[in-house]
Write an enzyme that holds these catalytic residues in place. Sequence first.
Site, PDB file in Angstrom:
ATOM      1  N   TYR A 173       0.830  -1.211   0.000  1.00  0.00           N
ATOM      2  CA  TYR A 173       0.000   0.000   0.000  1.00  0.00           C
ATOM      3  C   TYR A 173       0.867   1.267   0.000  1.00  0.00           C
ATOM      4  O   TYR A 173       0.603   2.222  -0.748  1.00  0.00           O
ATOM      5  CB  TYR A 173      -0.911  -0.044   1.227  1.00  0.00           C
ATOM      6  CG  TYR A 173      -1.879   1.087   1.381  1.00  0.00           C
ATOM      7  CD1 TYR A 173      -3.070   1.126   0.657  1.00  0.00           C
ATOM      8  CD2 TYR A 173      -1.627   2.120   2.285  1.00  0.00           C
ATOM      9  CE1 TYR A 173      -3.970   2.168   0.814  1.00  0.00           C
ATOM     10  CE2 TYR A 173      -2.525   3.159   2.454  1.00  0.00           C
ATOM     11  CZ  TYR A 173      -3.694   3.181   1.725  1.00  0.00           C
ATOM     12  OH  TYR A 173      -4.587   4.212   1.892  1.00  0.00           O
ATOM     13  N   LYS A 177       0.962   4.077  -2.858  1.00  0.00           N
ATOM     14  CA  LYS A 177       0.619   5.473  -2.554  1.00  0.00           C
ATOM     15  C   LYS A 177       1.794   6.414  -2.818  1.00  0.00           C
ATOM     16  O   LYS A 177       1.590   7.562  -3.234  1.00  0.00           O
ATOM     17  CB  LYS A 177       0.137   5.597  -1.104  1.00  0.00           C
ATOM     18  CG  LYS A 177      -1.235   4.942  -0.844  1.00  0.00           C
ATOM     19  CD  LYS A 177      -2.304   5.485  -1.777  1.00  0.00           C
ATOM     20  CE  LYS A 177      -3.709   5.302  -1.236  1.00  0.00           C
ATOM     21  NZ  LYS A 177      -4.736   5.696  -2.234  1.00  0.00           N
TER      22      LYS A 177
HETATM   23  P1  NAI Z   1     -13.454   2.546   1.458  1.00  0.00           P
HETATM   24  O1  NAI Z   1     -13.061   1.112   1.473  1.00  0.00           O
HETATM   25  O2  NAI Z   1     -14.646   2.975   2.214  1.00  0.00           O
HETATM   26  O3  NAI Z   1     -13.613   3.071  -0.038  1.00  0.00           O
HETATM   27  C1  NAI Z   1     -12.898   2.594  -1.132  1.00  0.00           C
HETATM   28  C2  NAI Z   1     -13.880   2.321  -2.239  1.00  0.00           C
HETATM   29  O4  NAI Z   1     -13.166   1.939  -3.433  1.00  0.00           O
HETATM   30  C3  NAI Z   1     -14.844   1.183  -1.909  1.00  0.00           C
HETATM   31  O5  NAI Z   1     -16.175   1.632  -1.992  1.00  0.00           O
HETATM   32  C4  NAI Z   1     -14.493   0.112  -2.933  1.00  0.00           C
HETATM   33  O6  NAI Z   1     -15.605  -0.673  -3.355  1.00  0.00           O
HETATM   34  C5  NAI Z   1     -13.920   0.929  -4.077  1.00  0.00           C
HETATM   35  N1  NAI Z   1     -13.054   0.130  -4.942  1.00  0.00           N
HETATM   36  C6  NAI Z   1     -12.109  -0.767  -4.576  1.00  0.00           C
HETATM   37  N2  NAI Z   1     -11.542  -1.322  -5.654  1.00  0.00           N
HETATM   38  C7  NAI Z   1     -12.119  -0.754  -6.740  1.00  0.00           C
HETATM   39  C8  NAI Z   1     -11.925  -0.903  -8.142  1.00  0.00           C
HETATM   40  N3  NAI Z   1     -11.016  -1.761  -8.633  1.00  0.00           N
HETATM   41  N4  NAI Z   1     -12.679  -0.143  -8.987  1.00  0.00           N
HETATM   42  C9  NAI Z   1     -13.604   0.721  -8.512  1.00  0.00           C
HETATM   43  N5  NAI Z   1     -13.840   0.887  -7.181  1.00  0.00           N
HETATM   44  C10 NAI Z   1     -13.092   0.163  -6.305  1.00  0.00           C
HETATM   45  O7  NAI Z   1     -12.153   3.338   1.982  1.00  0.00           O
HETATM   46  P2  NAI Z   1     -11.862   4.909   2.163  1.00  0.00           P
HETATM   47  O8  NAI Z   1     -11.214   5.077   3.486  1.00  0.00           O
HETATM   48  O9  NAI Z   1     -13.045   5.714   1.818  1.00  0.00           O
HETATM   49  O10 NAI Z   1     -10.708   5.122   1.066  1.00  0.00           O
HETATM   50  C11 NAI Z   1     -10.789   6.023  -0.010  1.00  0.00           C
HETATM   51  C12 NAI Z   1      -9.389   6.353  -0.476  1.00  0.00           C
HETATM   52  O11 NAI Z   1      -8.702   7.071   0.542  1.00  0.00           O
HETATM   53  C13 NAI Z   1      -8.528   5.136  -0.788  1.00  0.00           C
HETATM   54  O12 NAI Z   1      -7.707   5.398  -1.913  1.00  0.00           O
HETATM   55  C14 NAI Z   1      -7.670   5.003   0.447  1.00  0.00           C
HETATM   56  O13 NAI Z   1      -6.476   4.301   0.200  1.00  0.00           O
HETATM   57  C15 NAI Z   1      -7.447   6.446   0.784  1.00  0.00           C
HETATM   58  N6  NAI Z   1      -7.016   6.698   2.146  1.00  0.00           N
HETATM   59  C16 NAI Z   1      -7.891   6.530   3.177  1.00  0.00           C
HETATM   60  C17 NAI Z   1      -7.458   6.776   4.465  1.00  0.00           C
HETATM   61  C18 NAI Z   1      -8.387   6.723   5.623  1.00  0.00           C
HETATM   62  O14 NAI Z   1      -7.956   7.115   6.725  1.00  0.00           O
HETATM   63  N7  NAI Z   1      -9.616   6.263   5.469  1.00  0.00           N
HETATM   64  C19 NAI Z   1      -6.053   7.122   4.757  1.00  0.00           C
HETATM   65  C20 NAI Z   1      -5.252   7.325   3.587  1.00  0.00           C
HETATM   66  C21 NAI Z   1      -5.732   7.098   2.331  1.00  0.00           C
END
Ligand code: NAI
Length: 289
Positions: A173, A177
Site C-alpha cells: 500500500y 501510494k
Molecule cells: P473505502 O473502502 O470505504 O472506499 C474505497 C472504495 O473503493 C470502496 O467503496 C471500494 O468498493 C472501491 N473500490 C475498490 N476497488 C475498486 C476498483 N477496482 N474499482 C472501482 N472501485 C473500487 O475506503 P476509504 O477510506 O473511503 O478510502 C478512499 C481512499 O482514501 C482510498 O484510496 C484510500 O487508500 C485512501 N485513504 C484513506 C485513508 C483513511 O484514513 N480512510 C487514509 C489514507 C488514504
Amino acid sequence: MALDGDLAMGLLDGKVAIITGAGGGIGRAHALAFAREGAKIVVNDLGGSREGSGSDASPAKKVADEIRAAGGTAIENHDSVATAEGAGSLVSAAVAAFGRVDLLVNNAGILRDKSFLKMDEALWDAVIAVHLKGTFLCSQVFARQLVAQGGGGRIVNTTSVSGMLGNFGQANYSAAKAGIYGLTRTMSIELQKHRITVNAIAPIAKTRMTEDLPMFQGVDTLTAEHIAPAVVFLASDLCGDRTGYVLAVAGARLYAFKVVETPGRFKETDNGVWKPQEIAESWDAIIKA
Ligand code: NAI
C-alpha cells in the site's frame, strides 16, 4: 444540493466529475459534496470487500440515488479502475451520459496488509493494481479525453500518510501510494500545457478501511465529510493554476506534504569525488535542511 432553477452558484456548476470508489467512505462524501456544488457526477464503484474481493452494484447505485433524490444529477458505474478496459469504459460512460468530462477524483482503493517479510506477490499485485495502476489508467484515458475536448480540467489523486512516510504492515500500500505521489508530480508537469491541474490529497478518516484501527475507536472528529471540502477546492476554480501539491486532511487539521531537498555539501578537492569516510564525517551537514 444545487436544485434545478436554484439561483445560488455552485463552485462546480455544470462540471462533469468522475469519482472512483464513490460507493462509500471518502468517495461517497466527495460525490455528495461535488453534487451540492452543482457538478454532474459519475459515481464509480466496483462494490467489492475492503480487501477487493467480489463486486456489488448496489453501493454506487445507492449514492447516485441519494444525489438524484436531493435534486442533483448522477449516474452510477461499476467498472473496475484496475483494468484498461474498466478505465476506458468508465470515461466512455461519462461522455455518453454528459457529452464531456471535466474533473476526475482517483479515490478507489483496497487494503491487503501484511508485514514486509510475509508479503507475497498476490498481495503486492492486487494493491498496486487498484491504487497505482488504476490511477494511471483512469488518469490517462481521462486526460486524453480532456485534450480531445480542447484542454482544461482537473485531476485529484489520493495518496496517503503511509505512502509519504511509510507504515508498518503496508509495503504494498505504501509503495502504491508513494507511486501515486510520483505520478501526480509527473502528470502535473506534463499536463500543464493542456491547462490540466493534478494534485493529491492524503486523508485520514474513519471509514470501513480504517474503523478497526485503535486510533479511531470512540473518535468522531475524523470523518469523510472533513476530507471532501479539500477535494472540492482542488477541483474548483479556487485552486487556480496550483498543481503538483499534496494536501493532507485529518479532521480539523489541513497541512501539506513536501519532499525536502537539502542544500547538501560540495567536495572542494579530489575533483569533487567524496570518500566514503568523508560522507560518514559530514553526514549531519549533508542531510541538514
Ligand atoms: P473505502 O473502502 O470505504 O472506499 C474505497 C472504495 O473503493 C470502496 O467503496 C471500494 O468498493 C472501491 N473500490 C475498490 N476497488 C475498486 C476498483 N477496482 N474499482 C472501482 N472501485 C473500487 O475506503 P476509504 O477510506 O473511503 O478510502 C478512499 C481512499 O482514501 C482510498 O484510496 C484510500 O487508500 C485512501 N485513504 C484513506 C485513508 C483513511 O484514513 N480512510 C487514509 C489514507 C488514504
